[in-house]
Enzyme design. Structure first.
Site, mmCIF file in Angstrom:
data_model
loop_
_atom_site.group_PDB
_atom_site.id
_atom_site.type_symbol
_atom_site.label_atom_id
_atom_site.label_comp_id
_atom_site.label_asym_id
_atom_site.label_seq_id
_atom_site.Cartn_x
_atom_site.Cartn_y
_atom_site.Cartn_z
ATOM 1 C CB SER A 99 -0.916 0.005 1.229
ATOM 2 O OG SER A 99 -1.856 -1.036 1.151
ATOM 3 C CE LYS A 173 -5.584 -1.371 1.590
ATOM 4 N NZ LYS A 173 -4.260 -1.934 1.829
ATOM 5 C CE LYS A 241 0.656 3.154 4.788
ATOM 6 N NZ LYS A 241 1.335 1.927 4.297
#
Length: 304
Positions: A99, A173, A241
């Site tokens: 990611s 995502k 994050k």
């Protein structure tokens, strides 16, 4: 008689919590897999399953048709790709399943393309359980031809979907994480409201399940909140994050996402206290801005 097509040779870089079960599924499916990890002992654990273990990233990729990276964050992906680059075959296909930011995926694509190497960004959702079961949601960004070459390999680990050109896997995502992070906050608010209003929050959760409010988050993380079990699955620091990256992507696209801004602030609040806590610990941020209100009377279970 038509000869069967040989399975591609695979290099898997990053044998962590997610990488280990993902690489295991590839080995169990009969792929030839060479593994590498910064801490070699983690890669060595796959040797009994038939994996070849490489000392250096460049050595791991020398004979690979497809190179899969599963690493902590974009800067580490960039470091590992740079280290592997001297060993990459021309026309090899690098599939980054980490990611990262969309811009980081696009930079990796540009760097590899300049060396004749193909690239797909294919981040996943489903956690360790999904990796073990081979049921990950895999969101891929790249060309249709490159996706076709990788699809069978990806299908061994989950359900791959091509969502657009390079970098778009990361956008998908982020959309996933936006929905997860926002829903976690709403579930926390609902349960705290139930209790503050005099209802039994456990009974309220049971009552609304099966209706339009039903979700895996209400099922799994709602129960975690009721039990105050904040031992990590997905961690607060990872969710924070991801949400920061959502806001960066939104700014780059000329958007403002006010709900995501608030949700990100809540995760930042918990980050100061317990960065490794499960993402359901966002309940603590809500309780912090409502002094005297607390869901249930059980003790908090938090990582040390």
């Amino acid at each position: 008689m038509k000869q069967p097509v040989a399975k591609p040779a695979i290099a898997f870089l990053g044998i962590g919590l997610m990488g280990k079960p993902m690489a295991t599924r590839l080995l169990q499916a009969g792929y030839e897999v060479t593994v590498w990890n910064r801490t070699r002992s983690k890669a060595d654990e796959l040797a009994p399953l038939g994996a070849k273990v490489a000392e250096q990233a460049a050595d791991a990729v020398r004979t690979a048709d497809i190179v899969i990276t599963m690493l902590e964050a974009g800067p580490i992906v960039a470091q590992v790709i740079a280290a592997a680059l001297p060993g990459l075959q021309r026309a090899a296909l690098v599939v980054d399943m980490s990611s990262t930011r969309q811009s980081e995926a696009q930079e990796a694509h540009a760097l590899l393309a300049a060396h004749g190497v193909r690239f797909i960004d294919a981040p996943v959702s489903g956690g360790v359980v999904g990796a073990q079961a081979g049921s990950l949601a895999i969101m891929a960004g790249g060309s249709a031809d490159d996706f076709a070459d990788a699809e069978a390999v990806l299908a061994t680990m989950g359900r791959p979907t091509l969502v657009g050109p390079a970098g778009c896997g990361q956008i998908a995502k982020l959309c996933n994480q936006l929905i997860v992070g926002g829903t976690l906050n709403i579930v926390a608010e609902a349960l705290l409201l139930a209790q503050a209003g005099g209802a039994d929050p456990t009974a309220v959760r049971a009552a609304i399940r099966g209706g339009f409010a039903e979700s895996r988050i209400l099922e799994v993380h709602g129960q975690r909140m009721l039990e105050r079990n904040f031992m990590p699955g997905g961690q607060v620091k990872s969710q924070f994050k991801d949400l920061e990256n959502v806001l960066i992507a939104a700014a780059n696209a000329g958007l403002r996402l006010p709900v995501t801004e608030l949700v990100t602030e809540n995760y930042h609040s918990v980050l100061q206290r317990s960065p490794q806590a499960d993402q359901s610990a966002v309940l603590l941020a809500l309780e912090n801005i409502n002094p005297g209100q607390r869901l249930g009377d059980l003790a908090d279970q938090l990582p040390g």
